[in-house]
Design an enzyme around this catalytic site. Structure first.
Site, short mmCIF file in Angstrom:
data_model
loop_
_atom_site.label_atom_id
_atom_site.label_comp_id
_atom_site.label_asym_id
_atom_site.label_seq_id
_atom_site.Cartn_x
_atom_site.Cartn_y
_atom_site.Cartn_z
N HIS A 124 2.28 -0.31 -5.13
CA HIS A 124 2.39 1.13 -5.28
C HIS A 124 3.83 1.51 -5.60
O HIS A 124 4.76 0.75 -5.35
CB HIS A 124 1.89 1.85 -4.03
CG HIS A 124 0.40 2.01 -4.01
ND1 HIS A 124 -0.23 3.18 -4.36
CD2 HIS A 124 -0.58 1.12 -3.73
CE1 HIS A 124 -1.54 3.03 -4.27
NE2 HIS A 124 -1.78 1.77 -3.89
N HIS A 181 24.91 6.65 -30.48
CA HIS A 181 23.65 5.91 -30.44
C HIS A 181 23.01 5.86 -31.83
O HIS A 181 22.55 4.80 -32.28
CB HIS A 181 22.67 6.56 -29.46
CG HIS A 181 22.98 6.27 -28.03
ND1 HIS A 181 22.09 5.68 -27.17
CD2 HIS A 181 24.10 6.51 -27.30
CE1 HIS A 181 22.63 5.55 -25.97
NE2 HIS A 181 23.86 6.06 -26.02
N THR A 190 0.80 -1.22 0.00
CA THR A 190 0.00 0.00 0.00
C THR A 190 0.83 1.27 0.00
O THR A 190 0.42 2.29 -0.58
CB THR A 190 -0.96 -0.02 1.21
OG1 THR A 190 -1.80 -1.18 1.08
CG2 THR A 190 -1.82 1.23 1.27
N HIS A 217 -0.63 -5.94 -5.79
CA HIS A 217 -1.06 -4.55 -5.95
C HIS A 217 0.09 -3.69 -5.42
O HIS A 217 0.20 -3.45 -4.22
CB HIS A 217 -2.34 -4.29 -5.17
CG HIS A 217 -2.90 -2.90 -5.37
ND1 HIS A 217 -3.85 -2.61 -6.33
CD2 HIS A 217 -2.65 -1.73 -4.73
CE1 HIS A 217 -4.16 -1.33 -6.27
NE2 HIS A 217 -3.43 -0.77 -5.30
#
EC number: 2.3.3.14
Length: 460
Positions: free
Chosen positions: A199, A291, A169, A197
């Site tokens: 966070h 790159h 949470t 779940h």
């Protein structure tokens, strides 16, 4: 590997500060998520407000009519009245949550551990008696005593829950701990499947989700663009790409991620940063000379997966970091041939520029003409530039509209002004069709009342 996505954009996502979806938006997002291919859609908490209730009702109706194929969930506190409200909507599953850490028991529900177990058993059993599938979410599970967490999960299972969601949470897990936790719970509590779940308070939500899957979780909770309380939860586009790359599991239609991300960005009013993974404007745009040289030789040098996988294309910018390979490729695209000396001179002018963020094709041609002393042909079609004056609604926070406008592709500059209009937007487009699309995107932003477009004919 068995794993799916539960999308909680319509529930957790709407808990993002400032985000409110209308009923019509909820339905449109749900249809887009189903088309994307998510396993489950957490459609909202129907007891919160009448419009959420009605939105879930319409989503369930579309599910019955076959327009939506994902499993539809209704969220519920561990309160029987919440269960009744969700049940009367005939959702596929009721998702009941209860804070189980000592912090939550003492500060929020003011119950003992034993009293909490009784509440969980009673309410989960009550929901199951309504003939609906039940998921129980152990809120703040990752700060809960492990032995007690096992008792909580077994209580919910024995009362009728077939899924247990372990909620990090406040986002304090890290991958090694996550993998160990889920491996232990899966081993100790047979007969149920587990959700994660996660966070993102410490920026590890996606990594923790993957670790949970390695530990045996079969459903990952995610939101489009990573919306949610505080800094949000697992971003759908990031975890979907990671599952494909690391486990070769395609949990959604990857080529639809950009369109769904744009839809949620528009309705949430939360701009997605250009450097956001997968769907951000810069996700497949290269800059440094080494790159660009690499991707021109073999895109795998600096791309973990082909952008076409996600319905995108690669590009690179021309600026002071540019090398000869990129410059040569860009002039070849323009149909212009320069010898090595001329190319070096053009490159030197680019690198000596001050404050120029990037060079457009027309800028490159002007530099090349200056170096060669020739009018170069063919010159590419000039880009269309326009100024769009925007009027906002009388009770709209102008700055929030400005932020939303600034992330629209093609928008180069946004300024708040005084007078009859509130905002001026400078737009660049390849042609009239693209310009019209940008203008329509501007008009569709929440809070925009009207627009006035003027084409730029000549710049001094």
């Amino acid at each position: 590997m068995k794993v799916g996505i539960l999308d909680s954009t319509l529930r957790e996502g709407e808990q993002t500060p400032g985000v409110v979806f209308t009923m019509e938006q909820r339905v449109e997002i749900a249809k887009a998520l189903s088309d994307l291919g998510v396993s489950m859609i957490e459609a909202g908490h129907p007891a919160v407000s009448p419009d959420i209730y009605e939105g879930i009702k319409r989503i369930v109706k579309l599910k019955r009519e076959g327009e939506i194929t994902s499993e539809i969930l209704g969220h519920s506190r561990a309160v029987k009245r919440d269960v009744e409200i969700a049940s009367e909507l005939e959702v596929d599953r009721i998702a009941i949550f209860y804070g189980v850490s000592d912090i939550h028991l003492k500060a929020k529900t003011k119950t003992t551990r034993e009293e909490a177990l009784n509440v969980i058993a009673d309410v989960v059993g009550y929901a199951k008696a309504h003939g609906v599938k039940v998921r129980f979410t152990a809120e703040d599970a990752t700060r809960t005593d492990l032995n007690y967490l096992v008792r909580v999960a077994k209580t919910a299972r024995d009362a009728g829950a077939d899924r247990i969601s372990i909620a990090d949470t406040v986002g304090i897990l890290y991958p090694t701990k996550t993998r160990e936790l889920f491996s232990y719970l899966v081993r100790e509590i047979p007969g149920v499947e587990f959700d994660i779940h996660a966070h993102n308070d410490l920026g590890m939500a996606v990594a923790n989700a993957l670790a949970a899957v390695e530990g045996g979780a079969t459903i990952i909770h995610a939101t489009v663009n990573g919306l949610g309380e505080r800094v949000g939860i697992v971003a759908l586009q990031s975890v979907a790409a990671a599952l494909k790359y690391h486990f070769n599991v395609e949990v959604v239609r990857l080529d639809k991620l950009v369109s769904v991300s744009s839809l949620v960005e528009k309705y949430s009013g939360i701009p997605t940063p250009p450097n956001f993974p997968i769907t951000g404007d810069y996700a497949f745009v290269h800059k440094a000379g080494v790159h660009v040289a690499g991707i021109l030789s073999d895109p795998r040098t600096y791309e973990f997966m082909p952008p076409e996988t996600f319905g995108r294309s690669r590009d690179y910018v021309i600026d002071k970091y540019t090398g000869k390979h990129a410059l040569k490729d860009r002039f070849e695209r323009l149909g212009v041939k320069l010898d090595d000396r001329e190319m070096e001179q053009v490159l030197a002018k680019i690198k000596s520029s001050q404050g120029t963020r990037y060079f457009r094709d027309v800028d490159l041609l002007e530099i090349a003409e200056e170096v060669t002393g020739k009018v170069l042909k063919p010159r590419p079609p000039e880009r269309i530039e326009a100024v769009v004056s925007v009027k906002c609604g009388s009770n709209v926070y102008t700055t929030s509209v400005t932020r939303r406008l600034s992330v629209i592709p093609g928008v180069k500059e946004v300024m708040e002004i005084s007078g009859d209009y509130d905002i001026v937007v400078r737009v660049e487009a390849r042609d009239s069709t693209e310009l019209n699309n940008v203008i329509e995107s501007i008009r569709s932003v929440k809070g925009v009342e009207s627009t006035l477009t003027s084409l730029v004919l000549k710049k001094m």
